[in-house]
Design a protein around this motif. Structure first.
Motif, PDB file in Angstrom:
ATOM      1  N   LYS A 128      -3.942  -3.119   2.858  1.00  0.00           N
ATOM      2  CA  LYS A 128      -4.028  -3.045   1.404  1.00  0.00           C
ATOM      3  C   LYS A 128      -2.700  -3.541   0.842  1.00  0.00           C
ATOM      4  N   HIS A 130       0.689  -3.530  -1.289  1.00  0.00           N
ATOM      5  CA  HIS A 130       1.601  -2.524  -1.830  1.00  0.00           C
ATOM      6  C   HIS A 130       3.006  -3.113  -1.858  1.00  0.00           C
ATOM      7  N   ALA A 156      -8.299   4.553   2.725  1.00  0.00           N
ATOM      8  CA  ALA A 156      -7.422   3.978   1.706  1.00  0.00           C
ATOM      9  C   ALA A 156      -5.977   4.436   1.870  1.00  0.00           C
TER      10      ALA A 156
END
Length: 201
Positions: A128, A130, A156
């Motif tokens: 993901k 970031h 997640a």
């Protein structure tokens, strides 16, 4: 101020030197007043899960750390067993973790031709986006030394993964809680870049 928590566990000097190399103002301390004053916190950890949790709780710093993380929402970075401490616990022992992540640690499964502990350099992949990992090179690799892996109930929460016969969650993030299973302080330019981004959060 970025505080590296000293409770008798971890590569404290190496972590401090790496933060200094990226220009971060960092301090090693075991004093409660320094925990209370910190803007960011680093929680190192090396060894067996129960021993690390017991030693941390004996330090008398737990309530100050909980206040910083849960009430003041300050960023905290767990390293190696320090990351495992962020979850509910580990099958390596009986002590409870902090429970800031809904996760549990289990022994890395055996795989043909691969040894446990997972020790040495391994590539990681972002799962993901970031800011902590946004500037890592595509060939980023880090130094690992562990026999237990974190399993996140919520996928997640995983930030980076590696493979060692099976998937290894290598970094986690939920709100202001961060963790890395590898040792950035032993990972040369890749670890330096990750520390630079944590200091900049």
């Amino acid at each position: 101020m970025l505080l590296i928590i000293d409770y008798g566990v971890g590569n404290l000097g190496s972590i401090l030197n790496m933060f200094k190399r990226v220009g971060a103002s960092a301090l090693i301390s075991s004093r409660p007043e320094d925990v209370r004053a910190a803007d960011k916190l680093v929680l190192p950890g090396i060894g067996a899960f129960d021993n690390v949790m017991t030693q941390f709780r004996a330090s008398g710093l737990e309530q100050d750390l909980i206040k910083k993380v849960l009430e003041e929402r300050r960023p905290v970075l767990g390293i190696c067993v320090g990351m495992q401490m962020l979850g509910n616990g580990s099958e390596e022992g009986r002590e409870s973790g902090f429970g800031w992540l809904d996760a549990h640690c289990e022994r890395i499964p055996d795989a043909p031709g691969l040894r446990v502990p997972h020790m040495g350099w391994n590539h990681v992949t972002a799962v993901k986006p970031h800011p902590l990992t946004a500037t890592l090179a595509d060939d980023a690799r880090f130094y690992f030394a562990h026999s237990y892996r974190m399993v996140c109930k919520d996928p997640a929460d995983a930030l980076l993964v590696a493979n060692h016969g099976s998937e290894i969650v290598s970094a986690v993030q939920r709100e202001n809680v961060y963790g890395v299973q590898f040792h950035p302080e032993k990972s040369h330019r890749f670890g330096m870049e990750l520390f630079r981004q944590f200091a900049a959060l």
